[in-house]
Motif scaffolding. Structure first.
Motif, PDB file in Angstrom:
ATOM      1  N   ALA A  24       0.847  -1.186   0.000  1.00 34.39           N
ATOM      2  CA  ALA A  24       0.000   0.000   0.000  1.00 34.39           C
ATOM      3  C   ALA A  24       0.885   1.240   0.000  1.00 34.39           C
ATOM      4  CB  ALA A  24      -0.900   0.005   1.224  1.00 34.39           C
ATOM      5  N   THR A  60      -2.238   0.782  -4.701  1.00 33.09           N
ATOM      6  CA  THR A  60      -2.129  -0.468  -3.947  1.00 33.09           C
ATOM      7  C   THR A  60      -1.814  -1.589  -4.925  1.00 33.09           C
ATOM      8  OG1 THR A  60      -3.726   0.300  -2.304  1.00 33.09           O
ATOM      9  CG2 THR A  60      -3.309  -2.052  -2.396  1.00 33.09           C
ATOM     10  N   ALA A 103      -8.655  -0.026  -3.604  1.00 33.17           N
ATOM     11  CA  ALA A 103      -7.877  -1.124  -3.025  1.00 33.17           C
ATOM     12  C   ALA A 103      -8.744  -2.357  -2.818  1.00 33.17           C
ATOM     13  CB  ALA A 103      -7.263  -0.675  -1.707  1.00 33.17           C
TER      14      ALA A 103
END
Length: 134
Positions: free
Chosen positions: A64, A69, A102
């Motif tokens: 991350a 991500t 993400a």
């Protein structure tokens, strides 16, 4: 044991405790043999995940950053099986750094991994953000 009710309750619970200790030692498998943590490298364990040892499980690498991500799934030898990121899922510019992006990348990586027959993984998380060990 005495005649009072409290003393009788204490005596019976002590007897039960002794019986459970005796039954666990008789079976040969005590709570010392079980561990919630995975085995150390090189240490043999009877635990199996889908018939595989811990060292044989694929590894999900999650990185991350402030802007993106990245999620990569490798087999136990390090060969890449699945690779995805927020950018490859269609998010552009500032939208790549959102939690929704993400999550979408994670769902996509999981779908690709299950298509290749992966059911259990080890997880390595790197980068910024809360919810991870240092």
């Amino acid at each position: 044991c005495g005649s009072s009710g409290l003393q009788r309750a204490l005596c019976t619970s002590a007897v039960r405790l002794q019986e459970t200790v005796a039954s666990t030692t008789d079976s040969g498998k005590t709570s010392r043999d079980f561990s919630h943590f995975p085995p150390l490298p090189g240490q043999d364990s009877s635990l199996r995940w889908g018939g595989k040892k811990f060292e044989e499980l694929p590894i999900a690498h999650i990185k991350a950053t402030y802007n993106n991500t990245h999620i990569q799934l490798t087999d136990s030898t390090g060969q890449s099986m699945v690779r995805t990121s927020c950018g490859t899922e269609g998010f552009k510019n500032i939208k790549k750094s959102t939690p929704v992006a993400a999550q979408t990348a994670g769902i996509s990586a999981a779908a690709k991994a299950t298509a290749k027959g992966v059911a259990f993984v080890r997880v390595v998380v790197k980068g910024i953000g809360p919810g991870r060990l240092v």
